[in-house]
Scaffold this motif. Structure first.
Motif, PDB file in Angstrom:
ATOM      1  N   PRO A  12      30.538  36.546  52.243  1.00 11.07           N
ATOM      2  CA  PRO A  12      29.867  36.630  53.372  1.00 11.07           C
ATOM      3  C   PRO A  12      28.424  36.590  53.318  1.00 11.07           C
ATOM      4  CG  PRO A  12      31.420  38.538  53.076  1.00 11.07           C
ATOM      5  CD  PRO A  12      31.253  37.900  52.012  1.00 11.07           C
ATOM      6  N   GLY A  13      27.769  36.027  54.196  1.00 11.21           N
ATOM      7  CA  GLY A  13      26.298  35.853  54.697  1.00 11.21           C
ATOM      8  C   GLY A  13      25.748  34.623  53.756  1.00 11.21           C
ATOM      9  N   VAL A  14      26.736  33.917  52.866  1.00 11.98           N
ATOM     10  CA  VAL A  14      26.134  32.954  52.331  1.00 11.98           C
ATOM     11  C   VAL A  14      26.605  31.553  52.421  1.00 11.98           C
ATOM     12  CG1 VAL A  14      25.559  34.576  50.270  1.00 11.98           C
ATOM     13  CG2 VAL A  14      27.581  32.996  50.139  1.00 11.98           C
ATOM     14  N   LEU A  15      26.185  30.526  52.108  1.00 16.08           N
ATOM     15  CA  LEU A  15      26.759  29.227  52.162  1.00 16.08           C
ATOM     16  C   LEU A  15      27.681  28.815  50.985  1.00 16.08           C
ATOM     17  CD1 LEU A  15      27.260  26.662  54.077  1.00 16.08           C
ATOM     18  CD2 LEU A  15      25.042  25.401  53.042  1.00 16.08           C
ATOM     19  N   ASN A  16      29.027  28.684  51.279  1.00 13.49           N
ATOM     20  CA  ASN A  16      29.965  28.535  50.122  1.00 13.49           C
ATOM     21  C   ASN A  16      30.353  27.234  50.126  1.00 13.49           C
ATOM     22  OD1 ASN A  16      30.872  31.508  49.598  1.00 13.49           O
ATOM     23  ND2 ASN A  16      30.602  31.289  51.410  1.00 13.49           N
ATOM     24  N   LEU A  17      29.991  26.368  48.997  1.00 11.80           N
ATOM     25  CA  LEU A  17      30.207  25.138  48.883  1.00 11.80           C
ATOM     26  C   LEU A  17      30.799  24.802  47.476  1.00 11.80           C
ATOM     27  CD1 LEU A  17      26.829  23.605  50.120  1.00 11.80           C
ATOM     28  CD2 LEU A  17      29.074  24.134  51.517  1.00 11.80           C
TER      29      LEU A  17
ATOM     30  N   THR B 114      13.638  34.302  49.252  1.00 11.47           N
ATOM     31  CA  THR B 114      13.783  33.528  48.164  1.00 11.47           C
ATOM     32  C   THR B 114      15.149  32.521  48.423  1.00 11.47           C
ATOM     33  OG1 THR B 114      12.931  35.024  46.552  1.00 11.47           O
ATOM     34  CG2 THR B 114      14.281  33.175  45.534  1.00 11.47           C
ATOM     35  N   LYS B 115      15.090  31.094  48.115  1.00  8.43           N
ATOM     36  CA  LYS B 115      16.097  30.179  48.491  1.00  8.43           C
ATOM     37  C   LYS B 115      16.640  30.109  46.794  1.00  8.43           C
ATOM     38  CE  LYS B 115      14.480  28.215  52.463  1.00  8.43           C
ATOM     39  NZ  LYS B 115      13.568  29.100  52.945  1.00  8.43           N
ATOM     40  N   ILE B 116      18.002  30.444  46.863  1.00  9.10           N
ATOM     41  CA  ILE B 116      18.662  30.225  45.561  1.00  9.10           C
ATOM     42  C   ILE B 116      19.834  29.538  45.521  1.00  9.10           C
ATOM     43  CG2 ILE B 116      19.591  31.597  43.629  1.00  9.10           C
ATOM     44  CD1 ILE B 116      18.179  34.202  44.766  1.00  9.10           C
ATOM     45  N   ALA B 117      20.105  28.681  44.700  1.00 10.44           N
ATOM     46  CA  ALA B 117      21.157  27.847  44.581  1.00 10.44           C
ATOM     47  C   ALA B 117      21.932  28.438  43.252  1.00 10.44           C
ATOM     48  CB  ALA B 117      21.142  26.201  44.408  1.00 10.44           C
ATOM     49  N   ILE B 118      23.238  28.933  43.527  1.00 12.69           N
ATOM     50  CA  ILE B 118      23.832  29.335  42.089  1.00 12.69           C
ATOM     51  C   ILE B 118      25.245  28.667  41.958  1.00 12.69           C
ATOM     52  CG2 ILE B 118      25.061  31.527  41.437  1.00 12.69           C
ATOM     53  CD1 ILE B 118      23.517  33.191  43.244  1.00 12.69           C
ATOM     54  N   ILE B 119      25.124  27.994  40.952  1.00 10.12           N
ATOM     55  CA  ILE B 119      26.259  27.069  40.403  1.00 10.12           C
ATOM     56  C   ILE B 119      27.126  27.867  39.655  1.00 10.12           C
ATOM     57  CG2 ILE B 119      26.807  25.032  39.095  1.00 10.12           C
ATOM     58  CD1 ILE B 119      23.786  24.055  39.878  1.00 10.12           C
ATOM     59  N   GLY B 120      28.296  28.159  40.300  1.00  7.13           N
ATOM     60  CA  GLY B 120      29.375  28.981  39.714  1.00  7.13           C
ATOM     61  C   GLY B 120      29.171  30.587  40.137  1.00  7.13           C
TER      62      GLY B 120
ATOM     63  N   ALA C 147      26.035  18.052  45.420  1.00  7.20           N
ATOM     64  CA  ALA C 147      25.833  19.436  45.680  1.00  7.20           C
ATOM     65  C   ALA C 147      24.386  19.645  45.843  1.00  7.20           C
ATOM     66  CB  ALA C 147      26.305  20.359  44.518  1.00  7.20           C
ATOM     67  N   ALA C 148      23.633  18.879  44.826  1.00  8.11           N
ATOM     68  CA  ALA C 148      22.186  18.828  45.048  1.00  8.11           C
ATOM     69  C   ALA C 148      21.863  18.190  46.527  1.00  8.11           C
ATOM     70  CB  ALA C 148      21.523  18.164  43.945  1.00  8.11           C
ATOM     71  N   LYS C 149      22.305  17.305  46.874  1.00  6.32           N
ATOM     72  CA  LYS C 149      22.049  16.880  48.205  1.00  6.32           C
ATOM     73  C   LYS C 149      22.115  17.582  49.237  1.00  6.32           C
ATOM     74  CE  LYS C 149      23.051  11.996  46.575  1.00  6.32           C
ATOM     75  NZ  LYS C 149      23.855  10.888  46.576  1.00  6.32           N
ATOM     76  N   ALA C 150      23.122  18.388  49.297  1.00  5.07           N
ATOM     77  CA  ALA C 150      23.524  19.554  50.318  1.00  5.07           C
ATOM     78  C   ALA C 150      22.474  20.522  50.216  1.00  5.07           C
ATOM     79  CB  ALA C 150      25.033  20.176  50.109  1.00  5.07           C
ATOM     80  N   VAL C 151      21.896  20.839  49.118  1.00  5.33           N
ATOM     81  CA  VAL C 151      20.860  21.759  49.015  1.00  5.33           C
ATOM     82  C   VAL C 151      19.576  21.318  49.841  1.00  5.33           C
ATOM     83  CG1 VAL C 151      19.334  23.063  47.675  1.00  5.33           C
ATOM     84  CG2 VAL C 151      21.650  23.160  47.203  1.00  5.33           C
ATOM     85  N   HIS C 152      19.381  19.911  49.375  1.00  5.47           N
ATOM     86  CA  HIS C 152      18.077  19.118  49.894  1.00  5.47           C
ATOM     87  C   HIS C 152      18.055  19.305  51.426  1.00  5.47           C
ATOM     88  CE1 HIS C 152      15.591  15.659  51.188  1.00  5.47           C
ATOM     89  NE2 HIS C 152      14.648  16.452  50.256  1.00  5.47           N
TER      90      HIS C 152
ATOM     91  N   ASP D 139      17.943  33.984  50.603  1.00  6.55           N
ATOM     92  CA  ASP D 139      19.135  32.865  51.234  1.00  6.55           C
ATOM     93  C   ASP D 139      19.914  32.237  49.850  1.00  6.55           C
ATOM     94  OD1 ASP D 139      18.238  33.310  53.850  1.00  6.55           O
ATOM     95  OD2 ASP D 139      16.590  32.323  53.596  1.00  6.55           O
ATOM     96  N   VAL D 140      21.316  32.076  50.236  1.00  6.84           N
ATOM     97  CA  VAL D 140      21.910  31.833  48.931  1.00  6.84           C
ATOM     98  C   VAL D 140      22.983  30.480  49.296  1.00  6.84           C
ATOM     99  CG1 VAL D 140      23.346  32.590  46.877  1.00  6.84           C
ATOM    100  CG2 VAL D 140      21.646  34.311  47.992  1.00  6.84           C
ATOM    101  N   ILE D 141      22.779  29.453  48.612  1.00  5.63           N
ATOM    102  CA  ILE D 141      23.986  28.714  48.574  1.00  5.63           C
ATOM    103  C   ILE D 141      24.886  28.879  47.360  1.00  5.63           C
ATOM    104  CG2 ILE D 141      24.799  26.253  48.415  1.00  5.63           C
ATOM    105  CD1 ILE D 141      22.255  25.374  50.072  1.00  5.63           C
ATOM    106  N   ALA D 142      26.132  29.279  47.204  1.00  3.36           N
ATOM    107  CA  ALA D 142      26.900  29.426  46.078  1.00  3.36           C
ATOM    108  C   ALA D 142      28.049  28.202  46.022  1.00  3.36           C
ATOM    109  CB  ALA D 142      27.872  30.903  46.260  1.00  3.36           C
ATOM    110  N   PHE D 143      28.067  27.724  44.939  1.00  2.00           N
ATOM    111  CA  PHE D 143      28.776  26.518  44.502  1.00  2.00           C
ATOM    112  C   PHE D 143      29.727  26.963  43.487  1.00  2.00           C
ATOM    113  CE2 PHE D 143      24.589  24.487  45.732  1.00  2.00           C
ATOM    114  CZ  PHE D 143      25.045  23.636  46.424  1.00  2.00           C
TER     115      PHE D 143
END
Length: 265
Positions: free
Chosen positions: A57-62, A15-21, A75-80, A40-44
């Protein structure tokens, strides 16, 4: 329609997850547990929050600052750019405040609480919802018990979270049936949020109920909770991750209360 795997009702692997906060108390736990479950996680989060917590560790920290529309859209453009589409978006970002009577509350403090907790949820929805997979995508907001059971002294915070609940219901109707939208509403949780939220110079460390409320007030609060304890972040993370899977495929427009029996609707 998603097929339900009754041998695994948790988060589907991949699952691809974007977590804001994603670097606050609940957010960092969510980021970590989702990654452990094979997502797979992108943590903002804000630069300060990321610095205090450290990169997970193991996630994209933005970086993101939900006060600014351009920051959220970037941030949304980075996910795209990273994934194209995303399976789940969670809006965890929020700030609280010490109990303060409404007549003593400043306009500036009021505006900031509304801006982060409610306006930020709106901006995130506008920028991130178009990236969600149609048919299986989920959008989840972290609310609060005080949205429906507001105590004295938390007028600004309670109003902002009540707004999130109403906003989520409206968005759920607008995006149905392709995207499910829900709110997970925690009770009192032992994180740095008790002292205002992550990124507030607290080093990202949990704050105990005793240290924040004082022993007498803490004991009174415990007496109101059927489970006899405050929540820890994992208590909130588990149902949030469940909402992303097929086991929750018929749940949308709902507020899931996770408060140990503090509030009984």
């Amino acid at each position: 329609m998603q097929e339900i795997d009754f041998t695994n009702l948790g988060l589907p692997k991949g699952t691809k997850i974007a977590i804001i906060g994603g670097h606050g108390g609940i957010g960092a736990a969510m980021t970590t547990r989702a990654r452990e479950a094979g997502a797979d996680v992108i943590a903002f989060d804000t630069p300060t929050a990321i610095s205090e917590r450290g990169e997970i560790p193991g996630v994209l920290n933005l970086e993101i600052d939900v006060l600014y529309e351009t920051s959220v859209s970037d941030a949304a453009k980075a996910v795209h750019k990273q994934w194209g589409e995303v399976d789940a978006v969670v809006y965890v970002s929020g700030i609280g405040d010490a109990d303060t009577p409404t007549l003593d509350y400043s306009v500036e403090r009021w505006d900031k609480v509304q801006a982060v907790n409610l306006r930020g949820a709106f901006l995130a929805t506008q920028s991130f919802a178009p990236l969600l997979n149609r048919g299986t995508g989920t959008l989840t907001f972290i609310g609060s018990t005080v949205a429906i059971q507001p105590p004295p002294g938390l007028g600004a915070y309670s109003a902002s979270k009540a707004g999130v609940v109403a906003f989520a219901k409206s968005v759920a109707k607008e995006l149905a049936p392709d995207i499910r939208v829900n709110v997970v509403s925690p009770g009192i949780t032992e994180t740095a949020f008790l002292a205002g939220g992550s990124g507030q110079g607290l080093g990202g460390q949990p704050i105990s109920g005793e240290s924040w409320f004082g022993d007498e007030a803490y004991q009174k609060r415990l007496a109101m909770i059927l489970q006899g304890r405050l929540a820890n972040p994992d208590d909130i993370v588990a149902p949030t991750l469940f909402l992303m899977g097929a086991g929750a495929r018929y749940i949308t427009g709902q507020t899931i209360h996770v408060n140990g029996g503090l509030y009984l609707p």
